[in-house]
Motif scaffolding. Structure first.
Motif, short mmCIF file in Angstrom:
data_model
loop_
_atom_site.label_atom_id
_atom_site.label_comp_id
_atom_site.label_asym_id
_atom_site.label_seq_id
_atom_site.Cartn_x
_atom_site.Cartn_y
_atom_site.Cartn_z
N CYS A 92 0.70 -1.40 -0.21
CA CYS A 92 -0.07 -0.36 0.38
C CYS A 92 0.94 0.82 -0.42
O CYS A 92 0.15 2.06 -0.55
CB CYS A 92 -0.81 0.04 1.09
SG CYS A 92 -2.42 -1.17 1.15
N VAL A 93 1.52 1.03 0.93
CA VAL A 93 3.26 2.51 0.90
C VAL A 93 3.26 2.68 -0.80
O VAL A 93 3.77 3.76 -1.40
CB VAL A 93 4.03 2.47 1.84
CG1 VAL A 93 5.06 3.34 1.51
CG2 VAL A 93 2.83 2.31 3.37
N THR A 94 4.29 1.44 -0.85
CA THR A 94 4.61 1.67 -2.42
C THR A 94 3.33 2.68 -3.51
O THR A 94 3.45 2.64 -4.68
CB THR A 94 5.07 0.62 -3.17
OG1 THR A 94 5.41 0.06 -2.46
CG2 THR A 94 5.83 0.67 -4.42
N GLU A 95 1.41 1.35 -3.64
CA GLU A 95 0.88 2.20 -4.54
C GLU A 95 0.96 3.52 -4.42
O GLU A 95 0.84 4.74 -5.44
CB GLU A 95 -0.53 1.27 -3.90
CG GLU A 95 -0.96 1.94 -4.84
CD GLU A 95 -1.17 1.71 -6.46
OE1 GLU A 95 -2.32 1.58 -7.00
OE2 GLU A 95 -1.10 0.42 -6.21
N ILE A 96 0.52 4.50 -3.36
CA ILE A 96 0.34 6.01 -2.61
C ILE A 96 1.47 6.77 -2.84
O ILE A 96 1.76 7.85 -3.69
CB ILE A 96 0.28 5.45 -1.42
CG1 ILE A 96 -1.27 5.28 -0.67
CG2 ILE A 96 0.20 7.01 -0.82
CD1 ILE A 96 -1.41 5.05 0.81
N LEU A 97 3.36 6.02 -2.58
CA LEU A 97 4.15 7.34 -2.94
C LEU A 97 3.75 6.73 -4.22
O LEU A 97 4.32 8.18 -5.23
CB LEU A 97 4.85 6.37 -1.78
CG LEU A 97 5.31 6.64 -0.66
CD1 LEU A 97 6.25 6.17 -0.39
CD2 LEU A 97 4.60 7.47 -0.04
N ALA A 98 3.99 5.90 -5.19
CA ALA A 98 4.19 6.11 -6.20
C ALA A 98 2.88 7.04 -7.37
O ALA A 98 3.02 7.54 -8.31
CB ALA A 98 3.80 4.90 -7.42
#
Length: 286
Positions: A92-98
């Motif tokens: 989820c962190v990766t998705e949001i930061l991207a």
């Protein structure tokens, strides 16, 4: 092609649009961005940065405004963040930061996807079972936002490789699923003199904090590293998807706040959230 040539192309292809509140802005569509990349041979990251420097908003970031202005979006695009652990929290962190536009992501996880990940891990799909999480995460980022320079490291974080993995990152995000490795990452961040955003989940609850170099950090939560268990309460409570998504969102809010020059609200504090009764507690760590 010179930068001035690219600037002229950006100005020519920018289109005037209105935000939902009626205010005006200059927009660059992804189609135009892609065309300029192909013609100029500059990267998507470089074109997005050059557009924002001209106060032209890549349309993918239009809804970031006005919470994030062009100068703040530029800070995100010029930042490098390492995400360690690509499971329930890290996916989820990766998705949001991207999507929000952090310009460089270092993604670290040596694990592969298993059936039990499917209940909560955003990056997991049945067709990806058995595949390395870091490689799947890399492909996901590139499919969302080619303006993000992403590097996948399909290895486990260890004391021996921590410094090299952190590399040029200015901030680390702890999404690990065991406590000893959290201390390893914290030590690596202290060594590189960068802060760490940390979160953990168990059942319907979670916690988050921000640790700056030189501060006691995780020892105030877990005790001394030589005495901590390998797992926290998730060992008995499991890990539910909405707890993972909630705490990942909180981690990302702290990442964006720090990268754009605002204060880290959770520095020396522990936020505890329990979704079973919607309670929040903010504790001072001292």
């Amino acid at each position: 092609m010179t930068r001035q040539d690219v600037s002229n192309m950006l100005k020519t292809q920018a289109i005037g649009r209105k935000r939902p509140d009626g205010s005006d802005y200059l927009s660059l569509s992804f189609r135009s961005e892609k065309g300029i990349v192909e013609e100029s041979h500059y990267s998507h990251n470089q074109i997005q940065i050059m557009a924002l420097e001209l106060d032209i908003v890549p349309e993918r970031y239009a809804r970031n405004q006005k919470s994030l202005g062009c100068s703040e979006q530029l800070k995100l695009l010029k930042s490098c963040v390492i995400v360690v652990g690509l499971g329930g929290l890290g996916g989820c962190v990766t998705e949001i930061l991207a999507r929000v536009g952090v310009g460089e992501l270092l993604l670290v996880d040596g694990d592969v996807f298993e059936d039990s990940n499917l209940n909560r891990q955003l990056l997991s799909r049945v067709e990806d079972l058995g595949r390395k999480k870091a490689l799947v995460a890399e492909n996901r980022v590139l499919s969302i936002n080619p303006g993000v320079n992403v590097r996948a490291y399909p290895v486990y974080l260890e004391a021996a490789n921590c410094r090299d993995l952190i590399g040029s990152a200015v901030l680390a995000v702890d999404c690990l699923d065991n406590i000893p490795d959290r201390f390893t990452l914290e030590a690596g961040c202290r060594n590189k003199n960068i802060p760490m955003v940390s979160a953990a989940i168990g059942g319907e609850s979670g916690q988050a904090t921000v640790v700056f170099p030189g501060e006691p950090g995780l020892s105030l939560i877990y005790g001394q590293p030589e005495n901590v268990p390998s797992k926290g309460i998730e060992k008995s409570l499991g890990t539910l998807p909405y707890a993972a998504i909630t705490m990942a969102a909180i981690e990302c809010a702290e990442v964006v706040s720090y990268l754009t020059g605002k204060s880290a609200a959770l520095r020396s504090r522990l936020l505890f959230a329990d979704l079973s009764d919607y309670s929040l507690e903010l504790l001072s760590l001292s």
